[in-house]
Design an enzyme around this catalytic site. Structure first.
Site, PDB file in Angstrom:
ATOM      1  N   ASP A  36       4.253  41.978   5.545  1.00  0.00           N
ATOM      2  CA  ASP A  36       4.426  41.245   6.803  1.00  0.00           C
ATOM      3  C   ASP A  36       5.300  42.005   7.816  1.00  0.00           C
ATOM      4  O   ASP A  36       6.436  41.629   8.073  1.00  0.00           O
ATOM      5  CB  ASP A  36       5.035  39.880   6.472  1.00  0.00           C
ATOM      6  CG  ASP A  36       4.893  38.882   7.611  1.00  0.00           C
ATOM      7  OD1 ASP A  36       4.585  39.300   8.733  1.00  0.00           O
ATOM      8  OD2 ASP A  36       5.118  37.683   7.370  1.00  0.00           O
ATOM      9  N   HIS A  54       3.731  38.393  11.400  1.00  0.00           N
ATOM     10  CA  HIS A  54       3.504  37.051  11.953  1.00  0.00           C
ATOM     11  C   HIS A  54       4.332  36.813  13.215  1.00  0.00           C
ATOM     12  O   HIS A  54       4.031  35.899  13.977  1.00  0.00           O
ATOM     13  CB  HIS A  54       3.689  35.953  10.896  1.00  0.00           C
ATOM     14  CG  HIS A  54       5.098  35.567  10.565  1.00  0.00           C
ATOM     15  ND1 HIS A  54       5.776  36.055   9.472  1.00  0.00           N
ATOM     16  CD2 HIS A  54       5.959  34.718  11.170  1.00  0.00           C
ATOM     17  CE1 HIS A  54       6.979  35.523   9.423  1.00  0.00           C
ATOM     18  NE2 HIS A  54       7.127  34.720  10.443  1.00  0.00           N
ATOM     19  N   SER A 105      12.885  35.315  10.445  1.00  0.00           N
ATOM     20  CA  SER A 105      11.734  36.187  10.258  1.00  0.00           C
ATOM     21  C   SER A 105      11.951  37.469  11.035  1.00  0.00           C
ATOM     22  O   SER A 105      12.294  37.434  12.215  1.00  0.00           O
ATOM     23  CB  SER A 105      10.466  35.518  10.758  1.00  0.00           C
ATOM     24  OG  SER A 105       9.938  34.735   9.746  1.00  0.00           O
TER      25      SER A 105
HETATM   26  N1  ARG Z   1       6.412  30.692   6.286  1.00  0.00           N
HETATM   27  C1  ARG Z   1       6.703  31.763   7.185  1.00  0.00           C
HETATM   28  C2  ARG Z   1       7.461  31.198   8.398  1.00  0.00           C
HETATM   29  O1  ARG Z   1       7.905  30.105   8.351  1.00  0.00           O
HETATM   30  C3  ARG Z   1       5.487  32.528   7.573  1.00  0.00           C
HETATM   31  C4  ARG Z   1       4.525  31.820   8.476  1.00  0.00           C
HETATM   32  C5  ARG Z   1       3.311  32.619   8.885  1.00  0.00           C
HETATM   33  N2  ARG Z   1       2.318  32.723   7.843  1.00  0.00           N
HETATM   34  C6  ARG Z   1       1.340  31.790   7.567  1.00  0.00           C
HETATM   35  N3  ARG Z   1       0.536  32.009   6.545  1.00  0.00           N
HETATM   36  N4  ARG Z   1       1.139  30.708   8.266  1.00  0.00           N
HETATM   37  O2  ARG Z   1       7.309  31.471   9.540  1.00  0.00           O
HETATM   38  N1  GLU Z   2       8.753  32.617   8.285  1.00  0.00           N
HETATM   39  C1  GLU Z   2       9.958  32.068   8.845  1.00  0.00           C
HETATM   40  C2  GLU Z   2      10.170  32.522  10.297  1.00  0.00           C
HETATM   41  O1  GLU Z   2       9.223  32.723  11.012  1.00  0.00           O
HETATM   42  C3  GLU Z   2      11.100  32.389   7.969  1.00  0.00           C
HETATM   43  C4  GLU Z   2      10.989  31.534   6.806  1.00  0.00           C
HETATM   44  C5  GLU Z   2      12.071  30.496   6.775  1.00  0.00           C
HETATM   45  O2  GLU Z   2      11.922  29.419   7.362  1.00  0.00           O
HETATM   46  O3  GLU Z   2      13.073  30.841   6.123  1.00  0.00           O
HETATM   47  O4  GLU Z   2      11.272  32.588  10.781  1.00  0.00           O
END
Ligand code: ARG
Ligand code: GLU
Length: 717
Positions: free
Chosen positions: A222, A86, A652
């Site tokens: 991921d 991502h 991330s």
């Molecule tokens: N929750 C993760 C972050 O905050 C992954 C986000 C990307 N994935 C998604 N299904 N939108 O970035």
């Molecule tokens: N998916 C998040 C990022 O893009 C990390 C998840 C979080 O917020 O801990 O950094």
């Protein structure tokens, strides 16, 4: 008596273990002083100096800020780097076309000549950091105004930054910590030629999609791979076909040993933003006022996205990234507010404030400095609340209408026209707008946006007081917001790219009058003006007051709790978090284990959910359970694991390292029950979610047939 002591220490030990998590994102430079003993007692076998050193190569020489907001790490002596799928999504998308759909099918460079260039992408290494508090605050004394203080500090900082990198190709940045009580200088090295090496198909890299986002148990592969290129002298350089792979000072060894419950781990990366020291009033504002409004507005927007995405493949592709972005923070806010309520965090903060007040009043000197602090906070947050919520509506309703956001891009051109700007200046602005036309309309579906317009403006007008909405939101001559939407989208030139190009392609200086008269432009401008004249003047003053109160509160808290270790809130600078591999209990009678396996992917596949469609070729090795050297000792293929490392957005792509400093995982998310950790940390509930590195290598080697990449790495067996 002895027996009692024994029972007592068993209880202490037990409760200790159950919540053996360490809150905080610590400065690498201060680990030796603040954290090393504890890390060692938790099982770490390397030293703080191995993690961060300016005298010898250390792990920090392999940690990168990736793009604008992710982390990546160097994993070979040829500049190979690893981050999340991502995080590389934008690059993978930009290289994709209907013929070469790398998002769907994945991409693997089988040799270096196939690696793909990414204009605009850069990665940054930290060279060193330094405490410059005294120099940054030089000349600041009691009694000066906030404005004088800010001016003084920014001029001090400018000097420090300039001196620090004189005669080098490095970058320098001084950043405030603890709300301006301390300042640190960061010297950095930035690389601009970063090429795409590999990415799994979305059915692996995004497996579980928004259904599983922020959730445990998780099965997302991921990850994506890139490589840094430099000039012949191993120095950063803009893209050139003559550039060669970077020879780093250090790269992370990759361990096939895996992790088990209770193992020590640490995360090394760039957490973006936390706010752990806010008073109760701020937590209440975010959790009970701003979040609920934003959640409700985003829900309506997502429903409309879904409706149109389900009807057309084109719209589905156009809106997939937008949908993911809106859904990501929507789900985060829901988890955050629930976590705040479940923890009763507002009351907890209030109790702390009561104790603090009593402490302040107990001493004449302290009383003078701090006794009115909490009351001041309360008064200021009460004044701020309605305006801060108004900002949420403006952002989440008004400016979330794509055509309104887009219309405002024409503001500079109109102003230039009114001010009789030079032909050059106007041509420049027109050129910029022309360049942006296809980028906007390629991912724009007008009927969808029109429906969003009606829904957002309706909700905004229904839920906000008249004095806190733009006048143009009301007193319209239409019977409904839908009728208004149909009318305005019928008239505006911004509805499609042809009418926009028609104006831009033969633009004459006086054409600003046409834009100025456009009903959608006029509406967008009225929202903007409302913000500038009615909201910002108030929030600006109140926020400045809160900044100085928060600075004082931070200083006071440190005096009030002299034995507590305070970590500075995350601010996109390099940090270390540490903890242990650990499951958790999200609710009564439910226990979550600390890892997932490929079996879980196959189980989810059987559910028939859109987000759970399994890559068919992943099922083949599953049939004969042939995972080779990537199998866990029990023969399973471990996919992801959780641990109690305190992380946030920006982490991330961060490496998860074991007691020996070897790479065992790749951080990519947090659990839903723990997302309040940006405001308050709960050692029982807050977990970071990581990809098991063995699954990542398995996909690279066995699935993609790119074993040459694994051969580049330093593998620890
Ligand atoms: N929750 C993760 C972050 O905050 C992954 C986000 C990307 N994935 C998604 N299904 N939108 O970035
Ligand atoms: N998916 C998040 C990022 O893009 C990390 C998840 C979080 O917020 O801990 O950094």
């Amino acid at each position: 008596m002895i027996k009692r002591i024994v029972t007592f220490s068993v209880i202490v030990l037990l409760s200790f273990r159950l919540s053996y998590a360490v809150e905080g994102m610590w400065l690498p430079m201060l680990l030796e002083q603040l954290n090393e003993d504890e890390m060692t007692s938790m099982g770490m076998r390397i030293s703080a100096e191995d993690i961060y050193s300016i005298n010898k190569s250390s792990l920090k020489d392999a940690i990168l800020l990736f793009g604008r907001g992710c982390t990546a790490e160097i994993i070979s002596d040829q500049g190979l780097i690893l981050t999340n799928h991502h995080c590389g999504y934008g690059q993978i998308q930009r290289h994709s076309s209907v013929e070469n759909d790398y998002l769907t099918k994945g991409f693997w460079a089988m040799d270096k000549s196939q690696e793909l260039v990414n204009p605009g992408l850069s990665v940054t290494l930290l060279v060193r950091m330094e405490d410059v508090t005294a120099r940054a605050l030089n000349g600041v004394k009691a009694g000066i105004t906030e404005k004088e203080r800010a001016d003084l500090i920014s001029s001090n900082i400018k000097t420090i930054e300039e001196e620090a990198i004189k005669g080098t190709a490095y970058g320098a940045k001084v950043r405030p910590f603890y709300y301006g009580n301390q300042y640190y200088l960061f010297i950095t090295e930035t690389f601009n030629d970063v090429r795409l090496v590999g990415a799994p198909p979305s059915s692996i890299g995004k497996f579980g999609g928004d259904t599983d986002n922020w959730m445990w148990p998780r099965h997302t592969g991921d990850f994506s791979l890139f490589r840094i290129y430099v000039n012949k002298n191993n120095e950063p350089a803009d893209y050139s076909p003559d550039n060669v792979p970077y020879k780093p000072k250090n790269h992370l060894p990759v361990s096939l040993k895996g992790v088990e419950e209770n193992d020590f781990t640490f995360v090394f990366g760039y957490p973006g933003r936390t706010q752990e020291y806010l008073p109760s009033f701020a937590v209440d504002l975010i959790s009970n006022h701003k979040n609920p409004a934003a959640i409700r507005l985003r829900e309506q927007r997502l429903d409309i996205f879904d409706e149109y995405m389900n009807q057309s493949d084109l719209v589905r592709i156009q809106y997939s990234a937008k949908h993911a972005g809106v859904a990501n923070f929507w789900k985060k806010m829901i988890g955050e507010s629930r976590g705040i309520n479940r923890l009763d965090a507002v009351t907890k903060k209030q109790n702390l404030q009561e104790e603090f007040k009593a402490w302040a009043l107990a001493d004449a000197e302290r009383s003078k400095k701090y006794s009115s602090l909490i009351a001041e906070f309360e008064k200021t947050y009460n004044q701020l609340l309605p305006y801060s919520v108004a900002e949420t509506y403006l952002q989440e309703a008004g400016f979330s209408v794509e055509a309104i956001g887009y219309a405002l891009r024409y503001r500079k051109l109109v102003e230039a026209g009114k001010a009789n700007a030079s032909a050059d200046e106007i041509n420049n602005l027109v050129k910029q707008l022309q360049d942006g036309v296809s980028g906007f309309y390629k991912y724009y579906h007008q009927p969808l946006d029109r429906k969003v317009f009606a829904a957002m403006l309706n909700d905004w007008a229904s839920n906000q007081p008249i004095n806190l909405t733009p006048v143009t939101l009301r007193n319209q001559k239409y019977k409904s917001y839908k009728e208004w939407a149909d009318n305005i989208y019928g008239k505006t030139f911004l509805s499609d790219s042809n009418s926009v190009r028609k104006i831009l392609n033969n633009y004459k200086a006086r054409d600003y009058k046409k834009i100025e008269k456009d009903p959608l432009y006029k509406l967008g401008l009225s929202f903007f003006d409302y913000y500038q004249t009615q909201v910002m003047p108030v929030t600006g003053v109140l926020s400045a007051r809160l900044d100085s109160l928060q600075r004082l509160y931070m200083q006071a808290l440190m005096e009030f709790q002299p034995n507590k270790r305070f970590f500075p809130d995350a601010n996109s600078t390099l940090r270390v978090s540490y903890g242990k591999v650990d499951g958790y209990t999200p609710m009564d009678a439910v226990n979550y284990g600390h890892y997932t396996t490929l079996n879980g992917i196959i189980e989810k596949d059987a559910l028939g959910v859109y987000d759970y469609v399994v890559e068919p070729r992943l099922k083949e090795p599953f049939k004969d359970k042939n995972y080779g050297q990537y199998a866990a000792p029990d023969g399973t293929m471990r996919v992801a694991f959780i641990a109690s490392n305190h992380t946030t957005g920006g982490n991330s792509g961060s490496p998860v390292l074991n007691a020996d400093g070897h790479l065992v995982g790749l951080n990519f998310d947090r659990n839903w029950e723990g997302t309040m950790s940006d405001l308050i940390y709960d050692p029982d509930q807050c977990k970071n979610i990581s990809l098991d590195i063995r699954y990542c290598l398995f996909v690279i080697d066995k699935y993609a047939g790119a074993g040459h990449l694994v051969n580049e790495m330093t593998i620890i067996r």
